[in-house]
Design a protein around this motif. Structure first.
Motif, short mmCIF file in Angstrom:
data_model
loop_
_atom_site.label_atom_id
_atom_site.label_comp_id
_atom_site.label_asym_id
_atom_site.label_seq_id
_atom_site.Cartn_x
_atom_site.Cartn_y
_atom_site.Cartn_z
N LEU A 41 -2.57 48.19 20.59
CA LEU A 41 -3.74 48.45 19.73
C LEU A 41 -3.77 47.58 18.47
CD1 LEU A 41 -3.84 52.35 19.98
CD2 LEU A 41 -4.79 50.64 21.52
N ASN A 42 -2.68 46.86 18.19
CA ASN A 42 -2.56 46.14 16.92
C ASN A 42 -3.57 45.02 16.72
OD1 ASN A 42 -0.61 47.65 15.77
ND2 ASN A 42 1.12 46.34 16.32
N ASN A 43 -4.00 44.38 17.80
CA ASN A 43 -4.88 43.22 17.63
C ASN A 43 -6.36 43.54 17.78
OD1 ASN A 43 -2.74 41.48 17.14
ND2 ASN A 43 -2.35 41.25 19.34
N ILE A 44 -6.69 44.83 17.80
CA ILE A 44 -8.10 45.21 17.99
C ILE A 44 -8.81 45.30 16.63
CG2 ILE A 44 -9.60 47.13 18.73
CD1 ILE A 44 -7.51 47.66 20.96
N ASP A 45 -10.04 44.76 16.60
CA ASP A 45 -10.87 44.84 15.39
C ASP A 45 -11.58 46.20 15.40
OD1 ASP A 45 -12.72 44.60 13.40
OD2 ASP A 45 -13.87 42.98 14.36
N TRP A 46 -10.92 47.21 14.85
CA TRP A 46 -11.41 48.60 14.96
C TRP A 46 -12.74 48.81 14.25
CZ3 TRP A 46 -9.48 51.44 18.64
CH2 TRP A 46 -8.21 51.13 19.12
N LYS A 47 -12.99 48.02 13.17
CA LYS A 47 -14.24 48.22 12.41
C LYS A 47 -15.46 47.84 13.23
CE LYS A 47 -12.72 48.05 7.68
NZ LYS A 47 -12.05 47.10 6.83
N ASN A 48 -15.28 46.96 14.20
CA ASN A 48 -16.42 46.48 14.98
C ASN A 48 -16.33 46.89 16.46
OD1 ASN A 48 -17.89 45.01 12.92
ND2 ASN A 48 -16.03 43.76 12.82
N SER A 49 -15.52 47.88 16.76
CA SER A 49 -15.37 48.33 18.16
C SER A 49 -15.85 49.77 18.27
CB SER A 49 -13.90 48.23 18.58
OG SER A 49 -13.44 46.91 18.47
N TYR A 50 -16.96 49.95 18.95
CA TYR A 50 -17.56 51.29 19.06
C TYR A 50 -17.52 51.85 20.47
CZ TYR A 50 -19.06 50.64 14.33
OH TYR A 50 -19.04 50.44 12.98
N LYS A 51 -17.60 50.97 21.46
CA LYS A 51 -17.60 51.43 22.86
C LYS A 51 -16.24 51.04 23.45
CE LYS A 51 -20.45 52.48 25.52
NZ LYS A 51 -20.43 53.75 26.21
N ILE A 52 -15.40 52.04 23.64
CA ILE A 52 -14.02 51.80 24.07
C ILE A 52 -13.78 52.57 25.35
CG2 ILE A 52 -11.59 52.02 23.39
CD1 ILE A 52 -12.76 52.21 20.43
N VAL A 53 -13.07 51.97 26.29
CA VAL A 53 -12.69 52.69 27.51
C VAL A 53 -11.23 52.40 27.82
CG1 VAL A 53 -13.55 50.85 29.05
CG2 VAL A 53 -13.26 53.15 29.96
N GLU A 54 -10.53 53.43 28.30
CA GLU A 54 -9.15 53.25 28.77
C GLU A 54 -9.15 53.53 30.27
OE1 GLU A 54 -6.27 55.85 26.97
OE2 GLU A 54 -4.64 55.00 28.17
N ILE A 55 -8.65 52.58 31.06
CA ILE A 55 -8.59 52.77 32.52
C ILE A 55 -7.13 52.95 32.92
CG2 ILE A 55 -10.77 51.62 33.06
CD1 ILE A 55 -9.36 49.03 33.58
N GLY A 56 -6.88 54.00 33.75
CA GLY A 56 -5.49 54.37 34.07
C GLY A 56 -4.85 55.07 32.90
N ALA A 57 -5.54 56.13 32.41
CA ALA A 57 -5.15 56.78 31.14
C ALA A 57 -3.88 57.62 31.29
CB ALA A 57 -6.29 57.63 30.62
N GLY A 58 -3.53 58.01 32.51
CA GLY A 58 -2.33 58.84 32.71
C GLY A 58 -2.44 60.14 31.93
N ASN A 59 -1.39 60.48 31.18
CA ASN A 59 -1.39 61.74 30.41
C ASN A 59 -2.09 61.60 29.05
OD1 ASN A 59 0.43 60.18 29.01
ND2 ASN A 59 1.94 61.81 28.74
N GLY A 60 -2.66 60.44 28.78
CA GLY A 60 -3.38 60.25 27.51
C GLY A 60 -2.48 59.79 26.38
N VAL A 61 -1.31 59.26 26.73
CA VAL A 61 -0.37 58.87 25.68
C VAL A 61 -0.95 57.75 24.80
CG1 VAL A 61 0.95 57.35 27.24
CG2 VAL A 61 2.00 58.20 25.16
N ILE A 62 -1.60 56.76 25.42
CA ILE A 62 -2.21 55.68 24.62
C ILE A 62 -3.48 56.20 23.95
CG2 ILE A 62 -3.11 53.32 24.63
CD1 ILE A 62 -1.47 52.80 27.15
N SER A 63 -4.19 57.09 24.66
CA SER A 63 -5.44 57.65 24.11
C SER A 63 -5.20 58.28 22.74
CB SER A 63 -6.03 58.71 25.04
OG SER A 63 -5.80 58.43 26.39
N GLN A 64 -4.07 58.95 22.57
CA GLN A 64 -3.77 59.60 21.28
C GLN A 64 -3.76 58.58 20.15
OE1 GLN A 64 -0.45 62.52 21.07
NE2 GLN A 64 0.14 61.49 22.95
N TYR A 65 -3.15 57.42 20.42
CA TYR A 65 -3.07 56.38 19.39
C TYR A 65 -4.45 55.75 19.16
CZ TYR A 65 2.01 56.69 19.58
OH TYR A 65 3.29 57.14 19.50
#
Ligand SMILES: C[S@@+](CC[C@H](N)C(=O)[O-])C[C@H]1O[C@@H](n2cnc3c(N)ncnc32)[C@H](O)[C@@H]1O
Length: 187
Positions: A41-65
């Motif tokens: 997640l470190n290299n993402i421009d969060w201020k300009n990212s509104y539509k985000i999708v996670e594929i292969g989310a598993g238990n949601g461990v990355i989703s939490q972050y």
């Protein structure tokens, strides 16, 4: 949902059970480590990212972050095919999330960011290529990025068919991983 080591630790048995049942679709015995989640997640421009999708989310461990970093106005779609994980993802009490019990092959809509936990190395090449081709199309309109991780460099020729990429090594994960930041090829 709170970030905690125990969130990951609690789900170790579930990951192992599903890895034994379906090793090619799981691709790993353990959830991603906090160091890997943060690196993705470190290299993402969060201020300009509104539509985000996670594929292969598993238990949601990355989703939490992701939820901790994304704007209050942003949305997060989660794609997952495993019934055990869908049950866990559906328990997340967070209005910005929509859970899709569907393969990433059928991702639709336009996105700023696609984050992938998919094990491209062990998925069939046909499925992997279909997902990569579709993901590129989903990112073109917004000039978005695909961030993915892998445990080996063996899929780079697949990625380069549809994306330009840079990569970074994360040692603090079992096993150590490569994080790829990919931009869609325009031709
Ligand atoms: C390596 S695990 C990653 C889980 C979690 N994101 C993590 O980092 O710990 C891969 C996940 O991808 C899911 N998966 C495999 N094929 C998929 C597909 N075609 N569409 C969506 N999810 C898929 C598996 O069920 C599994 O939960």
């Amino acid at each position: 949902m709170k970030l905690s080591f125990f969130y990951q630790f609690n789900h170790y048995p579930l990951y192992m059970k599903n890895f034994i049942a379906s090793p090619t679709k799981m691709g790993t015995l353990l959830p991603s480590s906090p160091w890997l989640c943060n690196n993705i997640l470190n290299n993402i421009d969060w201020k300009n990212s509104y539509k985000i999708v996670e594929i292969g989310a598993g238990n949601g461990v990355i989703s939490q972050y992701i939820l901790q970093r994304m704007s209050s106005l942003a949305s997060l779609d989660l794609y997952e095919i495993n019934n055990d994980f869908i049950k866990i993802l559906n328990q997340i009490d967070e209005h910005r999330i929509t859970v899709h019990h569907r393969s990433a092959e059928y991702l639709f809509g336009d996105y700023d960011i696609v984050i992938s936990g998919l094990p491209f190395r062990s998925l069939s090449k046909k499925t992997g290529m279909k997902i990569l081709k579709n993901t590129r199309e989903r990112l073109l309109k917004n000039n978005g990025s695909l961030i993915l991780f892998q445990y080996t460099k063996g899929c780079e020729s697949m990625f380069s068919r549809y994306f330009h990429f840079t990569k970074e090594r994360v040692y603090l994960n079992v096993p150590p991983a490569w994080v790829y930041t990919c931009k869609p090829k325009l031709d």
